[in-house]
Scaffold this active site. Structure first.
Site, PDB file in Angstrom:
ATOM      1  N   ASN A   1     -28.725  15.818   3.157  1.00 33.07           N
ATOM      2  CA  ASN A   1     -27.414  16.128   2.582  1.00 33.07           C
ATOM      3  C   ASN A   1     -26.413  16.126   3.738  1.00 33.07           C
ATOM      4  O   ASN A   1     -26.373  17.071   4.513  1.00 33.07           O
ATOM      5  CB  ASN A   1     -27.457  17.510   1.903  1.00 33.07           C
ATOM      6  CG  ASN A   1     -26.075  17.957   1.439  1.00 33.07           C
ATOM      7  OD1 ASN A   1     -25.162  17.141   1.306  1.00 33.07           O
ATOM      8  ND2 ASN A   1     -25.918  19.249   1.199  1.00 33.07           N
TER       9      ASN A   1
ATOM     10  N   LYS B   1     -23.325  16.374   3.632  1.00 33.86           N
ATOM     11  CA  LYS B   1     -22.131  17.198   3.345  1.00 33.86           C
ATOM     12  C   LYS B   1     -20.877  16.374   3.688  1.00 33.86           C
ATOM     13  O   LYS B   1     -20.874  15.171   3.491  1.00 33.86           O
ATOM     14  CB  LYS B   1     -22.182  18.517   4.115  1.00 33.86           C
ATOM     15  CG  LYS B   1     -23.533  19.223   3.993  1.00 33.86           C
ATOM     16  CD  LYS B   1     -23.483  20.637   4.419  1.00 33.86           C
ATOM     17  CE  LYS B   1     -24.893  21.195   4.469  1.00 33.86           C
ATOM     18  NZ  LYS B   1     -24.952  22.634   4.470  1.00 33.86           N
TER      19      LYS B   1
ATOM     20  N   HIS C   1     -25.014  22.670  -5.492  1.00 32.09           N
ATOM     21  CA  HIS C   1     -25.254  23.183  -4.136  1.00 32.09           C
ATOM     22  C   HIS C   1     -24.491  24.494  -3.964  1.00 32.09           C
ATOM     23  O   HIS C   1     -23.398  24.657  -4.509  1.00 32.09           O
ATOM     24  CB  HIS C   1     -24.782  22.141  -3.110  1.00 32.09           C
ATOM     25  CG  HIS C   1     -25.214  22.452  -1.716  1.00 32.09           C
ATOM     26  ND1 HIS C   1     -24.568  23.386  -0.937  1.00 32.09           N
ATOM     27  CD2 HIS C   1     -26.235  21.971  -0.957  1.00 32.09           C
ATOM     28  CE1 HIS C   1     -25.182  23.459   0.236  1.00 32.09           C
ATOM     29  NE2 HIS C   1     -26.197  22.609   0.248  1.00 32.09           N
TER      30      HIS C   1
ATOM     31  N   GLU D   1     -22.712  25.578  -1.686  1.00 32.75           N
ATOM     32  CA  GLU D   1     -21.335  25.432  -1.174  1.00 32.75           C
ATOM     33  C   GLU D   1     -20.377  25.064  -2.301  1.00 32.75           C
ATOM     34  O   GLU D   1     -19.219  25.480  -2.306  1.00 32.75           O
ATOM     35  CB  GLU D   1     -21.316  24.368  -0.053  1.00 32.75           C
ATOM     36  CG  GLU D   1     -21.946  24.921   1.219  1.00 32.75           C
ATOM     37  CD  GLU D   1     -22.600  23.862   2.099  1.00 32.75           C
ATOM     38  OE1 GLU D   1     -22.319  22.665   1.931  1.00 32.75           O
ATOM     39  OE2 GLU D   1     -23.417  24.262   2.955  1.00 32.75           O
TER      40      GLU D   1
ATOM     41  N   GLU E   1     -32.950  26.704  -2.388  1.00 31.64           N
ATOM     42  CA  GLU E   1     -32.208  26.846  -1.140  1.00 31.64           C
ATOM     43  C   GLU E   1     -31.653  28.263  -1.019  1.00 31.64           C
ATOM     44  O   GLU E   1     -30.575  28.556  -1.565  1.00 31.64           O
ATOM     45  CB  GLU E   1     -31.036  25.858  -1.121  1.00 31.64           C
ATOM     46  CG  GLU E   1     -31.429  24.410  -1.180  1.00 31.64           C
ATOM     47  CD  GLU E   1     -30.426  23.546  -0.432  1.00 31.64           C
ATOM     48  OE1 GLU E   1     -30.836  22.856   0.490  1.00 31.64           O
ATOM     49  OE2 GLU E   1     -29.221  23.593  -0.764  1.00 31.64           O
TER      50      GLU E   1
ATOM     51  N   GLY F   1     -27.700  26.345   6.889  1.00 27.98           N
ATOM     52  CA  GLY F   1     -26.842  26.152   8.057  1.00 27.98           C
ATOM     53  C   GLY F   1     -26.841  27.320   9.026  1.00 27.98           C
ATOM     54  O   GLY F   1     -25.979  27.409   9.902  1.00 27.98           O
TER      55      GLY F   1
ATOM     56  N   SER G   1     -32.148  25.255   6.659  1.00 30.64           N
ATOM     57  CA  SER G   1     -32.519  25.158   8.082  1.00 30.64           C
ATOM     58  C   SER G   1     -33.905  24.562   8.301  1.00 30.64           C
ATOM     59  O   SER G   1     -34.615  24.963   9.230  1.00 30.64           O
ATOM     60  CB  SER G   1     -32.383  26.525   8.760  1.00 30.64           C
ATOM     61  OG  SER G   1     -31.040  26.961   8.720  1.00 30.64           O
TER      62      SER G   1
HETATM   63  C1  PEP Z   1     -28.169  22.020   2.713  1.00 27.46           C
HETATM   64  O1  PEP Z   1     -27.002  21.780   2.961  1.00 27.46           O
HETATM   65  O2  PEP Z   1     -28.614  21.793   1.600  1.00 27.46           O
HETATM   66  C2  PEP Z   1     -29.009  22.588   3.774  1.00 27.46           C
HETATM   67  C3  PEP Z   1     -30.238  22.934   3.500  1.00 27.46           C
HETATM   68  O3  PEP Z   1     -28.436  22.690   5.004  1.00 27.46           O
HETATM   69  P1  PEP Z   1     -29.206  23.049   6.378  1.00 27.46           P
HETATM   70  O4  PEP Z   1     -30.431  22.200   6.440  1.00 27.46           O
HETATM   71  O5  PEP Z   1     -28.221  22.723   7.454  1.00 27.46           O
HETATM   72  O6  PEP Z   1     -29.542  24.508   6.327  1.00 27.46           O
END
Ligand code: PEP
Length: 251
Positions: free
Chosen positions: A9, A11, A94, A96, A166, A172, A212
């Site tokens: 992803n 973003k 997501h 975000e 998630e 992040g 992460s």
């Molecule tokens: C994500 O944006 O779905 C995500 C898991 O980000 P990260 O791997 O940076 O934690």
């Protein structure tokens, strides 16, 4: 047997020139992957990435989908428009988007329906906040989000969906759920899907972990019984890091 899937992803990162460079570097690194590889890129790079990855193991995804077919929805991009440009997967709901753009379980469901209607595989994201985790509400929060996202969707369509667990506190932040905790929550999510539908549907659906995940922790996370792959943010922005995660998924 569920085939593992690793989705990046990006973003709101990478210009088209950056996208081109990353994909060109990545393709030879992942060409032998038996795990499915997906790049969920910004809308403006979809066409470029589609053309570059045509005929390869890498599939193209988007990061959202409009919940209507067409019409007066300024700024939205419909599922049909995306499909036409080569989109095969779409991240939906997501955290975000839930946090900054007012996404709710109801709109997640409507977007999921649009994806399915247009032959795009939705990657439906669920997960708890740090506060909810500390209050012991992880399974309840995920179950409620699953119920909302799949409301009114029939079993044969549900079986085509992917879910990404998630935990918001892990996205992040560099904090990853332990492989055991992530697997336990995913087992609960699968049980919730079985309750809504049946065992066959629950066993078919891929459930990814995201938060992460990186080249160092991927192998352990991906070795767990119910973790069918990863949704990768930060570590998908460098070809080598992302390719190492793909390699881990192939073990
Ligand atoms: C994500 O944006 O779905 C995500 C898991 O980000 P990260 O791997 O940076 O934690």
């Amino acid at each position: 047997m569920r085939t593992k899937l690793i989705a990046g992803n990006w973003k709101m990162n990478k210009t088209q020139a950056d996208a081109k460079a990353l994909v060109k570097e990545l393709l030879p690194m992942v060409k032998k992957s038996t795990a499915t590889v997906v790049l969920c890129v910004p809308y403006l790079s979809i066409d470029t990435v589609s053309k570059l990855t045509k005929g390869s193991v890498v599939k193209v995804g988007s990061q959202n989908i409009a919940w209507a077919d067409s019409g007066a929805f300024t700024g939205e991009i419909s599922a049909a428009m995306q499909k036409e440009c080569g989109v095969e997967y779409a991240v939906i709901g997501h955290s975000e988007r839930r946090q900054y753009f007012g996404e709710t379980d109801e709109t997640v469901c409507k977007r999921t329906v649009q994806a399915l209607k247009n032959g795009i595989t939705p990657i439906v994201c669920v997960g708890e906040s740090e506060q909810q985790k500390e209050a012991g509400q992880t399974n309840d929060v995920c179950s409620t989000q699953i119920q909302g996202a799949f409301a009114g969707i029939e079993a044969r369509d549900a079986a085509k969906c992917i879910v990404a667990y998630e935990p918001i506190w892990a996205i992040g932040t560099g904090k990853t759920a332990t492989a055991e905790d992530a697997n336990d929550t995913i087992v609960c999510i699968r049980a919730e899907i079985e309750k809504l539908y049946d065992k066959e549907t629950a066993q078919k659906i891929l459930i990814l972990y995201g938060g992460s995940m990186n080249a160092k922790n991927a192998e352990e996370l991906l070795s767990k019984s119910d973790i069918d792959g990863g949704l990768i943010g930060g570590a998908s922005l460098k070809a080598e890091d992302f390719a190492q995660i793909v390699t881990a998924a192939n073990k």
